[in-house]
Motif scaffolding. Sequence first.
Motif, PDB file in Angstrom:
ATOM      1  N   TRP A  58      -1.438  -6.953  -7.130  1.00 58.50           N
ATOM      2  CA  TRP A  58      -0.461  -7.847  -6.506  1.00 58.50           C
ATOM      3  C   TRP A  58       0.664  -8.159  -7.478  1.00 58.50           C
ATOM      4  O   TRP A  58       1.799  -8.378  -7.074  1.00 58.50           O
ATOM      5  N   GLU A  59       0.342  -8.158  -8.752  1.00 60.15           N
ATOM      6  CA  GLU A  59       1.355  -8.384  -9.791  1.00 60.15           C
ATOM      7  C   GLU A  59       2.273  -7.175  -9.927  1.00 60.15           C
ATOM      8  O   GLU A  59       3.483  -7.303 -10.080  1.00 60.15           O
ATOM      9  N   ARG A  60       1.650  -5.980  -9.915  1.00 57.47           N
ATOM     10  CA  ARG A  60       2.425  -4.741 -10.075  1.00 57.47           C
ATOM     11  C   ARG A  60       1.713  -3.600  -9.358  1.00 57.47           C
ATOM     12  O   ARG A  60       0.753  -3.037  -9.874  1.00 57.47           O
ATOM     13  N   ASP A  61       2.178  -3.279  -8.202  1.00 59.44           N
ATOM     14  CA  ASP A  61       1.591  -2.217  -7.395  1.00 59.44           C
ATOM     15  C   ASP A  61       1.919  -0.856  -8.010  1.00 59.44           C
ATOM     16  O   ASP A  61       2.922  -0.706  -8.712  1.00 59.44           O
ATOM     17  N   GLY A  62       1.060   0.122  -7.754  1.00 56.00           N
ATOM     18  CA  GLY A  62       1.334   1.485  -8.192  1.00 56.00           C
ATOM     19  C   GLY A  62       0.940   1.781  -9.628  1.00 56.00           C
ATOM     20  O   GLY A  62       1.406   2.769 -10.201  1.00 56.00           O
ATOM     21  N   MET A  63       0.073   0.982 -10.185  1.00 61.07           N
ATOM     22  CA  MET A  63      -0.369   1.215 -11.562  1.00 61.07           C
ATOM     23  C   MET A  63      -1.338   2.392 -11.606  1.00 61.07           C
ATOM     24  O   MET A  63      -1.954   2.745 -10.613  1.00 61.07           O
ATOM     25  N   VAL A 103      -3.848  11.938 -14.064  1.00 62.75           N
ATOM     26  CA  VAL A 103      -3.428  10.559 -13.850  1.00 62.75           C
ATOM     27  C   VAL A 103      -3.598  10.196 -12.377  1.00 62.75           C
ATOM     28  O   VAL A 103      -3.135  10.915 -11.495  1.00 62.75           O
ATOM     29  N   VAL A 104      -4.280   9.072 -12.138  1.00 64.73           N
ATOM     30  CA  VAL A 104      -4.482   8.588 -10.775  1.00 64.73           C
ATOM     31  C   VAL A 104      -3.732   7.273 -10.612  1.00 64.73           C
ATOM     32  O   VAL A 104      -3.940   6.334 -11.369  1.00 64.73           O
ATOM     33  N   ARG A 105      -2.835   7.252  -9.636  1.00 64.69           N
ATOM     34  CA  ARG A 105      -2.081   6.035  -9.318  1.00 64.69           C
ATOM     35  C   ARG A 105      -2.789   5.289  -8.197  1.00 64.69           C
ATOM     36  O   ARG A 105      -3.304   5.889  -7.259  1.00 64.69           O
ATOM     37  N   VAL A 106      -2.757   3.969  -8.295  1.00 62.57           N
ATOM     38  CA  VAL A 106      -3.413   3.113  -7.307  1.00 62.57           C
ATOM     39  C   VAL A 106      -2.340   2.264  -6.630  1.00 62.57           C
ATOM     40  O   VAL A 106      -1.571   1.578  -7.304  1.00 62.57           O
ATOM     41  N   SER A 107      -2.307   2.341  -5.312  1.00 66.57           N
ATOM     42  CA  SER A 107      -1.303   1.605  -4.540  1.00 66.57           C
ATOM     43  C   SER A 107      -1.980   0.803  -3.443  1.00 66.57           C
ATOM     44  O   SER A 107      -2.958   1.251  -2.851  1.00 66.57           O
ATOM     45  N   LEU A 108      -1.442  -0.357  -3.188  1.00 68.72           N
ATOM     46  CA  LEU A 108      -1.952  -1.202  -2.113  1.00 68.72           C
ATOM     47  C   LEU A 108      -1.525  -0.655  -0.766  1.00 68.72           C
ATOM     48  O   LEU A 108      -0.408  -0.168  -0.602  1.00 68.72           O
ATOM     49  N   THR A 109      -2.403  -0.773   0.201  1.00 66.64           N
ATOM     50  CA  THR A 109      -2.045  -0.470   1.588  1.00 66.64           C
ATOM     51  C   THR A 109      -1.430  -1.740   2.184  1.00 66.64           C
ATOM     52  O   THR A 109      -1.406  -2.803   1.532  1.00 66.64           O
ATOM     53  N   ALA A 110      -0.995  -1.636   3.419  1.00 66.58           N
ATOM     54  CA  ALA A 110      -0.473  -2.830   4.098  1.00 66.58           C
ATOM     55  C   ALA A 110      -1.553  -3.907   4.152  1.00 66.58           C
ATOM     56  O   ALA A 110      -1.269  -5.096   3.962  1.00 66.58           O
TER      57      ALA A 110
END
Length: 155
Positions: A58-63, A103-110
């Motif tokens: 929530w602080e930084r998406d796409g880490m 490298v695996v990026r993690v992103s929030l869904t809706a």
Amino acid sequence: MSNTPPYAPDAPALSLKLDDQLCFALYSATNALKKMYRPMLDRLGLTYPQYLVMMVLWERDGMTVSEIGEKLFLDSATLTPLLKRLEAQGILERKRAAEDERVVRVSLTAKGKALKDDAASVPGEAVTATGCTPDELTALRDALKRLRTDLMKTG
């Protein structure tokens, strides 16, 4: 140079009494804190470690997984199962980076982004449950951060 330790040899912290141990005070306080968070996080469908991951995103998406691990002081063997469970819940997605497949990026869904609104009351509820003032908790948090930093330097 003196061989005298930087502490009094009869200090309570040097005894073998459980209640004198800093490590036990931190361990038992952490257990009590997790127990206090459980009903709040149950409403969100999250465990405490999952909640920590969500706060990071929530602080930084796409880490990347390694960035999340650094932030939470977790290795990828511990973090990966947490991320898989969150992904199975539809809260986040993991994708290999095109430029480097390691490298695996993690992103929030809706759904993961919307969960932030549902979690907005958790910090206030947690502060209330402690019985401490916000200033007391800030001072404690800062002291624990210093302790963590000092311990990481030595070990």
